[in-house]
Design a protein around this motif. Sequence first.
Motif, PDB file in Angstrom:
ATOM      1  N   GLU A   1      -6.348   5.607  -6.423  1.00 17.27           N
ATOM      2  CA  GLU A   1      -5.320   5.677  -7.468  1.00 17.27           C
ATOM      3  C   GLU A   1      -3.987   6.173  -6.894  1.00 17.27           C
ATOM      4  O   GLU A   1      -2.927   5.609  -7.164  1.00 17.27           O
ATOM      5  CB  GLU A   1      -5.779   6.617  -8.579  1.00 17.27           C
ATOM      6  CG  GLU A   1      -4.794   6.693  -9.749  1.00 17.27           C
ATOM      7  CD  GLU A   1      -5.322   7.569 -10.875  1.00 17.27           C
ATOM      8  OE1 GLU A   1      -4.535   7.833 -11.788  1.00 17.27           O
ATOM      9  OE2 GLU A   1      -6.498   7.974 -10.828  1.00 17.27           O
ATOM     10  N   VAL A   2      -4.067   7.222  -6.081  1.00 11.28           N
ATOM     11  CA  VAL A   2      -2.846   7.758  -5.483  1.00 11.28           C
ATOM     12  C   VAL A   2      -2.246   6.744  -4.514  1.00 11.28           C
ATOM     13  O   VAL A   2      -1.028   6.584  -4.425  1.00 11.28           O
ATOM     14  CB  VAL A   2      -3.144   9.087  -4.752  1.00 11.28           C
ATOM     15  CG1 VAL A   2      -1.889   9.618  -4.080  1.00 11.28           C
ATOM     16  CG2 VAL A   2      -3.703  10.114  -5.726  1.00 11.28           C
ATOM     17  N   HIS A   3      -3.132   6.006  -3.812  1.00 10.83           N
ATOM     18  CA  HIS A   3      -2.689   4.988  -2.862  1.00 10.83           C
ATOM     19  C   HIS A   3      -1.889   3.900  -3.581  1.00 10.83           C
ATOM     20  O   HIS A   3      -0.842   3.457  -3.107  1.00 10.83           O
ATOM     21  CB  HIS A   3      -3.913   4.385  -2.161  1.00 10.83           C
ATOM     22  CG  HIS A   3      -3.569   3.298  -1.184  1.00 10.83           C
ATOM     23  ND1 HIS A   3      -3.268   2.014  -1.588  1.00 10.83           N
ATOM     24  CD2 HIS A   3      -3.488   3.302   0.162  1.00 10.83           C
ATOM     25  CE1 HIS A   3      -3.005   1.268  -0.536  1.00 10.83           C
ATOM     26  NE2 HIS A   3      -3.141   2.030   0.556  1.00 10.83           N
ATOM     27  N   SER A   4      -2.369   3.465  -4.731  1.00 12.87           N
ATOM     28  CA  SER A   4      -1.702   2.402  -5.487  1.00 12.87           C
ATOM     29  C   SER A   4      -0.303   2.827  -5.936  1.00 12.87           C
ATOM     30  O   SER A   4       0.657   2.054  -5.840  1.00 12.87           O
ATOM     31  CB  SER A   4      -2.549   2.011  -6.705  1.00 12.87           C
ATOM     32  OG  SER A   4      -3.801   1.517  -6.303  1.00 12.87           O
ATOM     33  N   LYS A   5      -0.186   4.063  -6.418  1.00 14.94           N
ATOM     34  CA  LYS A   5       1.122   4.553  -6.867  1.00 14.94           C
ATOM     35  C   LYS A   5       2.089   4.671  -5.695  1.00 14.94           C
ATOM     36  O   LYS A   5       3.266   4.303  -5.807  1.00 14.94           O
ATOM     37  CB  LYS A   5       0.954   5.911  -7.562  1.00 14.94           C
ATOM     38  CG  LYS A   5       0.250   5.832  -8.908  1.00 14.94           C
ATOM     39  CD  LYS A   5       0.186   7.203  -9.557  1.00 14.94           C
ATOM     40  CE  LYS A   5      -0.505   7.125 -10.923  1.00 14.94           C
ATOM     41  NZ  LYS A   5      -0.575   8.456 -11.571  1.00 14.94           N
ATOM     42  N   ALA A   6       1.593   5.176  -4.575  1.00 22.14           N
ATOM     43  CA  ALA A   6       2.452   5.331  -3.400  1.00 22.14           C
ATOM     44  C   ALA A   6       2.892   3.967  -2.867  1.00 22.14           C
ATOM     45  O   ALA A   6       4.048   3.790  -2.445  1.00 22.14           O
ATOM     46  CB  ALA A   6       1.726   6.114  -2.316  1.00 22.14           C
ATOM     47  N   ALA A   7       1.987   2.979  -2.910  1.00 22.88           N
ATOM     48  CA  ALA A   7       2.325   1.635  -2.434  1.00 22.88           C
ATOM     49  C   ALA A   7       3.379   0.988  -3.341  1.00 22.88           C
ATOM     50  O   ALA A   7       4.318   0.345  -2.856  1.00 22.88           O
ATOM     51  CB  ALA A   7       1.072   0.776  -2.387  1.00 22.88           C
TER      52      ALA A   7
END
Length: 554
Positions: free
Chosen positions: A383-389
């Motif tokens: 989830e955090v990866h998606s927001k950062a991307a």
Amino acid sequence: MYIRRVTRKNKDGSVTAYLQLAHNEWDPKAKYAKAKVIYSFGREDELDRAVLERLAKSISRFLSPEQAFEAREAIGEAAEFLFQSCKRLGGVWMLDQLWRKLGMDRILQQLFASRHHQLDIERLIFAMVANRALAPSSKLAMEDWVREDVYIPGLSQVASHQLYRAMDELLAVQSELEYQVYGAVSDLLNLEVDLLYFDTTSSYFEVDPSEAPEEDTFRKQGFSKDKRPDLLQVVIGLAVTRTGIPIRCWVWPGNTMDMTVVEQVKKNLIGWKLGRVISVIDRGFSSEENLRMLQRAGGHYIVGEKMRSGKAASKEAMSTRGRYHQVRENLHVKEIIVGDGEARKRYVLVYNPKEAERQREERKKLLEKLQAELDGLKQLSHEVHSKAACRLRSHPSYGKYLRQLKDSTLRLNKQAIRDAEKYDGKYLIRTSDDTLSPEDVALGYKQLIEVEDAFRTLKSTLELRPMYHRLEDRIRAHILLSWLALLLVRIVEVDTGESWRKVRDELQRLALGHFSSKNGDLYQCTEITAKQRQIFAAVGVEPPPRFLEIQPNS
């Protein structure tokens, strides 16, 4: 220790006087103090009084001003004049002398001659212009500024309602004023107006858009060049000569687009009969309709072209092969002709090696940071990866160098990087004038920075913003006053080769003292420094006299 005068009577009845430096010593036998002579100056009628003056000056060096005054008072030689006040003079004097040298006082007096004002409108207008250049403030604060802080020739005090009245009167004669001021300035300064630079900026108001009245058609939200799209604004245009002298200003509603103002600017300048004028404008004005407009009445243009605009002619110009010719250090040019006959277009591609190297270094640092961000994504949860991307993809600097794989992985877009490298240090210029050399075209466009410098001075040094006026006429008058101040400031900067801030700070040290006595009043300037004299000489105006005014009692 003191100087005493002793006399001797001669046989013929005459008296001879002698001056001596003495001090009293106690005589224990006589039980009283006796004078002991330390030095004899000789006969009074033969004495070189300069000797005593030098002695007095050397002694006064070891006394405070108060002690020196008390010493003179004790012997009945107290100063005749009392020091009443001190006001700043240098900056106002410079601006007033330049104002008169340009004939601004005469122009305004002629324009207002038929109106039969009881007030001296010209002096009120000059006071507001001087205030904008020296100590920008509100009209209410100007009451104290004029009365307490500065000496303005011909104006000892003012009321805020008088200043607002003068603003209204000024706006009523704006068109004729601009034309006459241009004529006076161009004749006096021998301005070269074959190249005129034009650009726009915006200036905002400290007003919440939701609180603005519905009938307000002037203060609008629009594209803010001050990065304040949340506030209401107006759009301001300036026409500037190649030496940076602003010859005219315009004001439009805050939602006005740059592309729509060229027609009005062109019409206004045609009315001035400037002759052969080449308008130098930025990329934001380069629509085909605007370019045709600039060519009317024999005019020409130099305009920046967006290298990635998608126009077929621009693409062809960028892809045309040919050698660059070095015309100056860090300035290489290549002339390109696209099309034939009436469709023929002349371009100049400019390359700056130093700027190209700077852009490469900046992109290298940016890509290193971006790669570090991409490496950090691997350590994040889903989830955090998606927001950062998503944040990286939408980033204004990072996003254009990224590509997304089918599995949603982000990678550096090497093709985008190579495409960006093609534009390093380059800019594309288009012109309608075949008589100009590629070097003149490149240098002419490069000097468009003069307009940017004028806007920077207008906003920072002259503190154009924040503006609190609500009525359209007051807004226009405020900007007109700021233009007049900018005109004076830029002339001083061009003549002295120094920034107005430095000139202003030096001149403001020149003050005017007001002294009074039983015989009247005296206004005396502080001593003019060598630097101040140099500034006055560079601008071609006389410095103030030592005694500015003497008012004897009747």
